[in-house]
Motif scaffolding. Structure first.
Motif, short mmCIF file in Angstrom:
data_model
loop_
_atom_site.label_atom_id
_atom_site.label_comp_id
_atom_site.label_asym_id
_atom_site.label_seq_id
_atom_site.Cartn_x
_atom_site.Cartn_y
_atom_site.Cartn_z
N ILE A 91 0.85 -1.20 0.11
CA ILE A 91 0.08 -0.03 0.06
C ILE A 91 0.82 1.24 0.08
CG2 ILE A 91 -1.60 1.48 1.45
CD1 ILE A 91 -2.70 -1.40 2.41
N LEU A 92 1.93 1.37 0.93
CA LEU A 92 2.76 2.51 1.05
C LEU A 92 3.61 2.72 -0.49
CD1 LEU A 92 3.91 1.99 4.69
CD2 LEU A 92 2.51 3.69 3.80
N PHE A 93 3.93 1.46 -0.99
CA PHE A 93 4.81 1.48 -2.27
C PHE A 93 4.05 2.32 -2.98
CE2 PHE A 93 6.15 0.34 -6.33
CZ PHE A 93 7.36 0.20 -6.16
N GLN A 94 2.70 1.77 -3.27
CA GLN A 94 1.85 2.36 -4.36
C GLN A 94 1.50 3.78 -4.31
OE1 GLN A 94 1.26 0.67 -7.07
NE2 GLN A 94 -0.36 -1.23 -6.39
N ALA A 95 1.43 4.01 -2.91
CA ALA A 95 1.05 5.52 -2.60
C ALA A 95 2.30 6.19 -2.95
CB ALA A 95 0.59 5.42 -1.14
N LEU A 96 3.32 5.82 -2.51
CA LEU A 96 4.54 7.01 -2.62
C LEU A 96 5.07 6.83 -4.30
CD1 LEU A 96 6.66 5.55 0.33
CD2 LEU A 96 5.17 7.75 0.20
N TYR A 97 4.98 5.88 -4.75
CA TYR A 97 5.19 5.69 -6.21
C TYR A 97 4.42 6.37 -7.11
CZ TYR A 97 6.93 3.34 -10.54
OH TYR A 97 7.26 3.03 -11.88
N ARG A 98 3.08 6.48 -6.68
CA ARG A 98 2.23 7.13 -7.77
C ARG A 98 2.54 8.76 -7.58
NH1 ARG A 98 -3.26 4.05 -6.08
NH2 ARG A 98 -3.01 2.30 -7.13
N GLU A 99 3.08 9.21 -6.41
CA GLU A 99 3.53 10.57 -6.23
C GLU A 99 4.90 10.86 -6.79
OE1 GLU A 99 1.09 12.91 -4.24
OE2 GLU A 99 0.14 11.20 -4.71
N GLY A 100 5.53 9.87 -7.46
CA GLY A 100 6.61 10.24 -8.20
C GLY A 100 7.82 9.93 -7.59
N TYR A 101 7.84 9.17 -6.10
CA TYR A 101 8.84 8.83 -5.38
C TYR A 101 9.70 7.72 -5.88
CZ TYR A 101 7.51 12.84 -2.60
OH TYR A 101 7.27 14.28 -2.25
N ASP A 102 10.95 7.28 -5.88
CA ASP A 102 11.47 6.01 -5.47
C ASP A 102 11.07 5.48 -4.32
OD1 ASP A 102 12.34 5.88 -8.26
OD2 ASP A 102 14.43 6.62 -7.87
N VAL A 103 11.06 4.16 -4.37
CA VAL A 103 10.72 3.36 -3.00
C VAL A 103 11.36 2.44 -2.97
CG1 VAL A 103 8.91 2.86 -1.48
CG2 VAL A 103 8.29 4.24 -3.53
N HIS A 104 12.03 2.10 -1.73
CA HIS A 104 12.89 1.01 -1.58
C HIS A 104 12.50 0.09 -0.34
CE1 HIS A 104 17.21 -0.92 -0.41
NE2 HIS A 104 16.30 -1.59 -0.82
N VAL A 105 11.84 -1.00 -0.56
CA VAL A 105 11.20 -1.71 0.54
C VAL A 105 11.99 -3.05 1.02
CG1 VAL A 105 9.19 -3.27 0.95
CG2 VAL A 105 8.85 -1.37 -0.50
N SER A 106 12.21 -3.02 2.31
CA SER A 106 12.55 -4.51 2.79
C SER A 106 11.43 -5.03 3.69
CB SER A 106 13.90 -4.09 3.73
OG SER A 106 14.84 -3.73 2.84
N LEU A 107 11.37 -6.37 3.82
CA LEU A 107 10.52 -6.82 4.98
C LEU A 107 11.39 -7.73 5.68
CD1 LEU A 107 8.00 -8.25 1.94
CD2 LEU A 107 7.78 -6.39 3.33
N MET A 108 10.98 -7.51 7.01
CA MET A 108 11.96 -7.98 8.07
C MET A 108 11.04 -8.73 9.06
SD MET A 108 14.48 -4.92 9.13
CE MET A 108 15.51 -3.73 8.11
N ARG A 109 11.86 -9.66 9.85
CA ARG A 109 10.96 -10.39 10.95
C ARG A 109 11.96 -10.12 12.33
NH1 ARG A 109 12.81 -16.56 11.35
NH2 ARG A 109 11.83 -15.86 13.39
N ASN A 110 11.27 -10.83 13.14
CA ASN A 110 11.66 -10.43 14.50
C ASN A 110 12.76 -11.29 14.79
OD1 ASN A 110 10.34 -8.66 16.55
ND2 ASN A 110 8.72 -9.84 15.88
N PRO A 111 13.87 -10.99 15.57
CA PRO A 111 14.13 -9.70 16.20
C PRO A 111 14.86 -8.66 14.92
CG PRO A 111 15.84 -11.25 16.83
CD PRO A 111 14.92 -12.19 16.03
N PHE A 112 14.43 -7.72 15.10
CA PHE A 112 14.82 -6.68 13.96
C PHE A 112 16.12 -6.18 14.25
CE2 PHE A 112 10.08 -6.40 14.30
CZ PHE A 112 9.56 -6.79 13.06
N THR A 113 16.80 -6.34 15.20
CA THR A 113 18.24 -5.55 15.52
C THR A 113 19.10 -5.55 14.51
OG1 THR A 113 17.75 -7.25 17.39
CG2 THR A 113 19.41 -5.64 17.58
N LYS A 114 19.55 -6.79 13.81
CA LYS A 114 20.57 -6.68 12.78
C LYS A 114 20.07 -5.94 11.34
CE LYS A 114 22.62 -11.02 14.21
NZ LYS A 114 22.32 -12.48 13.95
N GLY A 115 18.90 -6.21 11.06
CA GLY A 115 18.26 -5.59 9.94
C GLY A 115 18.16 -4.07 10.05
N LEU A 116 17.79 -3.70 11.30
CA LEU A 116 17.63 -2.32 11.63
C LEU A 116 19.02 -1.55 11.63
CD1 LEU A 116 14.78 -1.92 14.23
CD2 LEU A 116 14.65 -1.50 11.56
N GLU A 117 19.98 -2.26 12.01
CA GLU A 117 21.23 -1.67 12.10
C GLU A 117 21.70 -1.36 10.62
OE1 GLU A 117 23.05 -0.28 14.41
OE2 GLU A 117 24.79 0.02 13.30
#
Ligand code: C5P
Ligand code: ZN
Length: 447
Positions: free
Chosen positions: A41-67
C-alpha cells in the motif's frame, strides 16, 4: 478516536509531500501478510506521487536488519507493522522516521524527527480494530485520496492478522465499509476452501485445520464418499444442497474438536472478493503468509503489486509451504504437547513456522485453556512464539507483556500483542525462561 489517526496521517502525508521528487523513500515492514500488504500500500501510494521507493521486509528480532538500515543514512524511513517496539533503535536514525504500527506501544514520547502513528495511542485497539495494513491505508489516503483503490490490500492484511475474529470492528470496519461503498470489493458469505478439487482443497486446508482431513492423504476422499460427494468434484460444481452438506460436515468436524465459538463463527462468514487480490481477501493473505514466512518475501510483494508471473510462482510455493505446516500439525495432534502449570509448549524446526503452527493448534487442535508456545533452537538463540485465545485474553492474559518481561530478565527481546507475541533469548536460558513465563502467566490469569 479515528480523529487522532486522521490527524497523524495528515502529518505523515505533509512530511511526504515536503520531500523533493528525487527522494528515495525507504519502507521497512514486517514479513507476514499484514506487513507485506502494508508495504505494498505504501509503495503504491509513494510511487504514484513520483518517488522512488525501496522496501525491505523484516522479521523479529529486527536488531540486525535495523542496524543495516541505520547505516544507509536515509532521508526518510517509514516503518509499517513494526517500529513502536523498536523505538530505542529508531531514535538512533539520523533522518526522519514515520512509524505506522499496531503492536503494543511502549513509549508515546519520541524525538522530533519521529512521527509515531500507533493504533493504541489513537484510542484504537491494535489487536482487533486496526492492523499494519489498515493504518497504512489511512496514511495512503491522506497522501492522495485516489489511493482508496488500495482498500482490497488493506482487507487482506486485516484477514492475515485474523482481526475478523469476533467480527470486523473499529477502524478496520471503516475500511471495509469504504471498500464496499466504493465497489472495490464484493461481499459474499462463504467458507474458505480453495483448490483444483474438493479432495485437494480439504487436504491443503490448514487454517481451519479439519482433523482427519487436513494433511491426510486418504481422509478427504473417504469422507466425501461417506457424505455422498466425490473427492474429484470441483468446488464450483457443487450444488447449493451439496455445499450445505459439506459445510455442515466441516463444522461438525470442528465442533467435535471443541473449537471455540468465536472461531467457529469465522468459518462461514462475510468474505470480500476483489480482482486486485486475485479473489477472496483471506485466501490472498494465506498466499502472502506462505511467501513471507516460507522464505520468499520479495515474491509476496511482487504479487501485491500485480505481477502475474509472481502470482503463479507463489501458488506453487504455497503448496510446499502448506505441506510442511500440515505435517507438523498432524504430528502435533498425534503426539501432543508439553505442559506446565499455566502454559503448553512444543518444539518446532523453523522459527517462522512455529507461530503459524501454534496459532492453528491453539484454535483447532487443543482446548483453549492455556496459551501455547512454540520453541525453535537455532545456534545459540531460542525463538519463542506464543498464541492464545480471546477467551484467555478476557481472563487477563497478555502475552505481549509476559514475553517482554520474561525476555528482559534474560537480556533478550520480546513483545507483541496480548493474543500473539514472540521473543528471542539465548538458548541457555530456555528452561529458566519457560519457568519465568509460566509464573508471569499464572499471575495474569489469577487477576
Ligand atoms: O514471531 P511471532 O509470529 O510469534 O510474533 C507474534 C507477534 O508478536 C507478531 O505480531 C510480532 O511482530 C510480535 N513480536 C514482537 N516482538 C518480538 C517478537 C514478536 O512484537 N520480539
Ligand atoms: Zn500486523
Amino acid at each position: 478516536m479515528a480523529e487522532q489517526l486522521r490527524k497523524l496521517s495528515t502529518q505523515a502525508a505533509a512530511i511526504i509531500h515536503s520531500l523533493p521528487q528525487t527522494t528515495c523513500i525507504r519502507v521497512i515492514s514486517h514479513y507476514d501478510a499484514d506487513g507485506i500488504t502494508a508495504a505494498a500500500i505504501l509503495f503504491q501510494a509513494l510511487y504514484r506521487e513520483g518517488y522512488d521507493v525501496h522496501v525491505s521486509l523484516m522479521r523479529n528480532p529486527f536488531t540486525k536488519g535495523l542496524e543495516r538500515v541505520r547505516q544507509e543514512e536515509n532521508e526518510v524511513v517509514i516503518f509499517a507493522d513494526m517500529g513502536s517496539g523498536q523505538l530505542n533503535m529508531i531514535e538512533q536514525f539520523s533522518g526522519t522516521s514515520i512509524i505506522i504500527d499496531h503492536h503494543q506501544a511502549l513509549t508515546q514520547k519520541t524525538s522530533k524527527n519521529i512521527l509515531q502513528i500507533n493504533a493504541h495511542l489513537c484510542g484504537i485497539n491494535g489487536s482487533y480494530e486496526a492492523c499494519g495494513s489498515s493504518l497504512s491505508f489511512a496514511v495512503a489516503k491522506s497522501i492522495n485520496t485516489q489511493n482508496i483503490d488500495l482498500a482490497p490490500l488493506a482487507l487482506a492484511g486485516i484477514a492475515g492478522d485474523k482481526q475478523y475474529i469476533g467480527g470486523i470492528r473499529g477502524y478496520n470496519k471503516t475500511v471495509v465499509d469504504e471498500a464496499v461503498q466504493h465497489n472495490l470489493v464484493t461481499k459474499k458469505i462463504g467458507i474458505k476452501l480453495y483448490g483444483d478439487s474438493l479432495e485437494d482443497a480439504l487436504y491443503y486446508a490448514a487454517d481451519p485445520y479439519y482433523s482427519g482431513l487436513s494433511g491426510n492423504k486418504q481422509g478427504p476422499s473417504d469422507t466425501m464418499q461417506r457424505i455422498g460427494l466425490s473427492g474429484n468434484m470441483q468446488l464450483d460444481d457443487l450444488s447449493t444442497e451439496q455445499q450445505r452438506t459439506l459445510h455442515s460436515w466441516l463444522l461438525l468436524t470442528l465442533i467435535k474438536k471443541d473449537c471455540q465459538h468465536n472461531i467457529l463463527d469465522t468459518v462461514i462468514r462475510p468474505r470480500y472478493w476483489s480482482d486486485t487480490v486475485h479473489g477472496e481477501t483471506e485466501r490472498f493473505a494465506d498466499l502472502l503468509d506462505a511467501c513471507g514466512k516460507g522464505g520468499k518475501r520479495g515474491l509476496g510483494l511482487r504479487v501485491c503489486l500485480g505481477d502475474g508471473d509472481a502470482f503463479k510462482e507463489a501458488l506453487q510455493h504455497e503448496q510446499e509451504y502448506k505441506t510442511k505446516i500440515l505435517q507438523s500439525l498432524v504430528a502435533l495432534e498425534k503426539e501432543g504437547v508439553e505442559e506446565k502449570k499455566s502454559i503448553r509448549y512444543f518444539y518446532a524446526t523453523d522459527s517462522s513456522l512455529g507461530g503459524v503452527i501454534g496459532g492453528i493448534a491453539m484454535n483447532y487442535i487443543l482446548d483453549g485453556e492455556k496459551p501455547l508456545f512454540s520453541l525453535v533452537r537455532s545456534d545459540d538463540e531460542l525463538h519463542v512464539s506464543s498464541r492464545a485465545t480471546q477467551h484467555l485474553v478476557q481472563k487477563g492474559l497478555d502475552l505481549g507483556v509476559a514475553m517482554k518481561e520474561a525476555a528482559t530478565v534474560f537480556e533478550g527481546h520480546g513483545g507483541g500483542h496480548a493474543i500473539a507475541a514472540g521473543a528471542t533469548i539465548n538458548v541457555h536460558h530456555e528452561e529458566a525462561f519457560l519457568g519465568q513465563v509460566d509464573t508471569i502467566i499464572a499471575k495474569q490469569l489469577k487477576g
